[in-house]
Enzyme design. Structure first.
Site, short mmCIF file in Angstrom:
data_model
loop_
_atom_site.label_atom_id
_atom_site.label_comp_id
_atom_site.label_asym_id
_atom_site.label_seq_id
_atom_site.Cartn_x
_atom_site.Cartn_y
_atom_site.Cartn_z
N GLU A 126 10.03 14.76 15.26
CA GLU A 126 10.62 15.51 14.11
C GLU A 126 9.67 16.13 13.30
O GLU A 126 8.93 15.85 13.20
CB GLU A 126 10.35 13.55 13.43
CG GLU A 126 11.25 13.21 11.79
CD GLU A 126 10.76 12.26 11.48
OE1 GLU A 126 9.61 11.64 12.03
OE2 GLU A 126 11.71 11.41 10.78
N CYS A 168 14.01 10.41 7.03
CA CYS A 168 13.39 10.23 7.71
C CYS A 168 14.99 9.95 9.03
O CYS A 168 15.17 10.05 10.53
CB CYS A 168 13.10 8.61 8.21
SG CYS A 168 13.80 7.32 7.17
N GLU A 190 9.79 1.04 10.15
CA GLU A 190 11.33 2.11 10.05
C GLU A 190 10.76 3.09 9.84
O GLU A 190 10.25 3.69 9.30
CB GLU A 190 11.73 1.96 9.06
CG GLU A 190 13.35 2.14 8.13
CD GLU A 190 13.56 3.68 7.93
OE1 GLU A 190 13.18 4.58 9.03
OE2 GLU A 190 12.93 3.52 7.05
N LYS A 208 0.88 -1.06 0.23
CA LYS A 208 0.19 0.28 -0.05
C LYS A 208 0.71 0.96 0.20
O LYS A 208 1.86 1.87 0.77
CB LYS A 208 -0.79 0.58 1.10
CG LYS A 208 -2.07 1.31 1.08
CD LYS A 208 -2.58 1.56 2.38
CE LYS A 208 -2.09 3.17 2.75
NZ LYS A 208 -1.82 3.71 2.59
P1 NDP Z 1 2.27 7.88 8.50
O1 NDP Z 1 2.92 6.90 9.07
O2 NDP Z 1 0.67 8.25 8.56
O3 NDP Z 1 2.16 7.33 7.01
C1 NDP Z 1 2.82 6.64 7.08
C2 NDP Z 1 1.72 5.09 5.22
O4 NDP Z 1 1.14 4.36 6.96
C3 NDP Z 1 0.95 5.89 4.47
O5 NDP Z 1 0.58 4.84 3.59
C4 NDP Z 1 -0.51 5.76 5.41
O6 NDP Z 1 -1.76 5.90 5.00
C5 NDP Z 1 -0.80 4.69 6.45
N1 NDP Z 1 -1.03 4.81 7.90
C6 NDP Z 1 -1.48 5.47 8.67
N2 NDP Z 1 -2.61 4.76 9.46
C7 NDP Z 1 -2.14 3.53 8.89
C8 NDP Z 1 -2.74 2.60 9.64
N3 NDP Z 1 -3.66 3.15 10.76
N4 NDP Z 1 -2.54 1.34 9.90
C9 NDP Z 1 -1.47 0.93 8.59
N5 NDP Z 1 -0.69 1.79 8.06
C10 NDP Z 1 -1.14 3.48 8.53
O7 NDP Z 1 2.84 9.28 8.50
P2 NDP Z 1 2.01 10.53 8.05
O8 NDP Z 1 1.90 10.73 6.57
O9 NDP Z 1 1.18 10.74 8.63
O10 NDP Z 1 3.41 11.17 7.78
C11 NDP Z 1 3.84 12.32 9.48
C12 NDP Z 1 4.59 12.23 10.08
O11 NDP Z 1 5.35 11.04 10.01
C13 NDP Z 1 5.44 13.28 8.97
O12 NDP Z 1 5.46 14.28 9.99
C14 NDP Z 1 7.12 12.85 9.70
O13 NDP Z 1 7.32 12.80 11.34
C15 NDP Z 1 6.68 11.25 9.82
N6 NDP Z 1 6.81 10.79 8.68
C16 NDP Z 1 8.81 9.58 8.79
C17 NDP Z 1 8.41 8.75 7.65
C18 NDP Z 1 9.33 8.03 7.60
O14 NDP Z 1 10.36 7.78 6.80
N7 NDP Z 1 10.27 7.04 8.75
C19 NDP Z 1 7.84 8.99 6.68
C20 NDP Z 1 6.52 9.33 6.79
C21 NDP Z 1 5.59 9.88 7.81
P3 NDP Z 1 -2.21 7.35 3.82
O15 NDP Z 1 -0.91 7.96 4.05
O16 NDP Z 1 -2.47 6.56 2.80
O17 NDP Z 1 -3.29 7.92 5.52
#
Ligand code: NDP
Length: 468
Positions: free
Chosen positions: A378, A281, A247, A173
């Site tokens: 972050e 990240c 991660e 996904k």
């Molecule tokens: P999320 O953790 O919400 O998103 C990451 C993935 O998980 C997306 O595909 C999202 O779907 C999906 N997801 C969301 N909720 C669930 C759930 N309950 N169960 C399973 N999968 C889920 O990150 P955000 O996009 O909301 O970003 C928020 C913050 O997270 C950022 O500001 C940053 O600080 C951090 N972040 C860190 C990352 C890293 O590489 N470590 C990457 C991205 C964000 P969808 O987006 O379609 O809702």
């Protein structure tokens, strides 16, 4: 004085260089009005449930893929890698349209690294018993993979390549805001004639991710994203037999000692925090500078900052592209406002931001205390927080003063100091005299609230295998 010398001394010194627009053509990609899910080798006209995708993956797993000799699986992976290379321009343009990253990064980093991952894991597919001697490795089954929006295609490669090399099938996904390159990847899957059901892509928001996590026929979850969602997934899977790798976020320290090559370090600092608009990240978001070189380094950094070009992601001269979404821009703005309020000093170079879209100027905060939110949380944007230290011990203490533990950088001329620091820094990856270097052969992953499990290298095979 020779003729040439005379002419040289008469020539006016160039004061600034102007870049003409150098837009990359959008014609190489075609966007559809609507996309479905890619399940069992077909585009479904009506969106099916995650369940259908898991069933397709299970069938493909049971009906041949898991039994295929490793050398046969390798052929598919090599094919995917080569097609990615052949179509890299198309994918690079799409990736910049997808998430807003500068074309020079999608072209020179995301695409080559994504292809390199498939090449690398293709090489392991028929050598698993040598990777783990006397342990009889076998695939786990169906892997559910959830990826974020900052490196949509690269994260897909990090997830799919090792899973397939080990004989698993996958349901992936992508993030809600950046599904396009994952969906175009399905075209490659078809072109490579991968058996239907081995790779399935389902789009949607967090609820789709949650449905994948809880699906009873999924054997392993691989998640990259926020620490908050990572924790929720871990809670959800507690007490089940599903394997899990997480991660998550980071707040890396980039530590500059007074004997470092400062100009080189400035390039590393810039690359560390402004690469991909800081949506990284492992971004070097906390700069720790030894006090004796503080003024000199900050002077150099500010001068370098003024040369960064922020703008159209499809312009080949842009260094910093667009912020991924309105939501992310609001989060950056909120934390920057908190930084100012708590007493840090903000610096932004004069730069004209485009009127349309989401943008944030490269930002440096000085006068930052460790307790400030901008030193703890972050930000995931182009915002650097600068702190100082006097001794190596103090550098280690400050660098480790975070709930995260994903990455760190050390800049010093002394090899012994690099080793001393690397032993003490609580970080999965420590870069020395460089930053943000990635290689498929090198494992990547975190400690503490940055998650667990490794992706890349031989270590990256292990989460997709069971041992008899
Ligand atoms: P999320 O953790 O919400 O998103 C990451 C993935 O998980 C997306 O595909 C999202 O779907 C999906 N997801 C969301 N909720 C669930 C759930 N309950 N169960 C399973 N999968 C889920 O990150 P955000 O996009 O909301 O970003 C928020 C913050 O997270 C950022 O500001 C940053 O600080 C951090 N972040 C860190 C990352 C890293 O590489 N470590 C990457 C991205 C964000 P969808 O987006 O379609 O809702």
């Amino acid at each position: 004085m020779t003729d040439i010398e005379r002419r040289k001394s008469a020539a006016p010194a160039p004061t600034s260089w102007d870049y003409a627009p150098a837009p990359e053509s959008r014609d190489v990609v075609t966007l559809r009005e609507r996309y479905g899910h890619y399940v069992g080798g077909e585009w479904l006209a009506t969106p099916e449930e995650v369940d259908g995708a898991v069933r397709a993956a299970r069938e493909a797993y049971a009906n041949g893929w898991s039994e295929l000799p490793g050398s046969e699986r390798a052929k598919y992976l090599f094919r995917i890698a080569r097609i990615l290379q052949e179509r890299s321009r198309e994918f690079a343009v799409l990736e910049s349209l997808n998430g807003g990253k500068p074309i020079k990064e999608s072209r020179d980093v995301d695409l080559p690294l994504a292809a390199a991952h498939f090449f690398y894991y293709a090489g392991w597919a028929d050598k698993l018993e040598y990777a783990f001697p006397n342990r009889r490795p076998k695939p786990v089954g169906v892997a559910g993979q959830i990826i974020p929006w900052n490196f949509p295609l690269l994260m897909l490669a990090w997830k799919i390549a090792p899973a397939l090399a080990c004989g698993n099938t996958v349901v992936l996904k992508p993030a809600e805001t950046t599904p396009l390159s994952a969906l175009l990847f399905c075209d490659i899957v078809r072109q490579a004639e991968l058996p239907p059901g081995v790779v399935n892509i389902v789009t949607g928001d967090g609820r789709t991710g949650a449905a994948l996590v809880t699906h009873e026929d999924v054997d392993k979850i691989a998640f990259t994203g926020s620490t908050e969602v990572g924790k929720a997934i871990q809670r959800e899977l507690a007490g089940t037999s599903k394997k899990l790798t997480l991660e998550l976020g980071g707040k890396a320290a980039n530590v500059i000692f007074d004997d470092a090559a400062l100009d080189q370090a400035v390039e590393g600092i810039i690359n560390g925090i402004y690469f991909n608009q800081g949506h990284v990240c492992c971004a070097g978001s906390r700069l720790l500078v030894q006090e004796s070189i503080y003024e000199q380094l900050i002077g150099k950094l500010k001068r370098r900052l003024a040369t960064l070009r922020v703008g159209d992601p499809l312009d080949k001269n842009s260094d910093v592209g667009a912020i991924n979404s309105k939501m992310q821009l609001e989060r950056i703005e909120e934390l920057v406002a908190a930084g100012k309020e708590e007493g840090a000093e903000i610096y932004q170079p004069p730069c004209k931001l485009p009127e349309k879209g989401y943008w944030f100027a490269p930002t440096v905060f000085t006068n930052v205390a460790q307790s400030y939110r901008i030193a703890q949380e972050e930000i995931f944007g182009p915002v650097l927080s600068v702190l100082t230290f006097r001794t190596p011990d103090e550098a280690v203490e400050k660098a480790n003063n975070t709930m995260y533990g994903l990455s760190a950088g050390v800049w010093t001329e002394k090899g012994s100091r690099i080793l001393w620091m690397a032993q003490r820094l609580h970080a999965g990856v420590v870069w020395a005299n460089t930053y943000n270097r990635f290689d498929p052969a090198s494992p990547f992953g975190g400690y503490r609230e940055s998650g667990f499990g490794r992706e890349g290298g031989r270590h990256g095979l292990e989460p997709y295998l069971e041992f008899e």
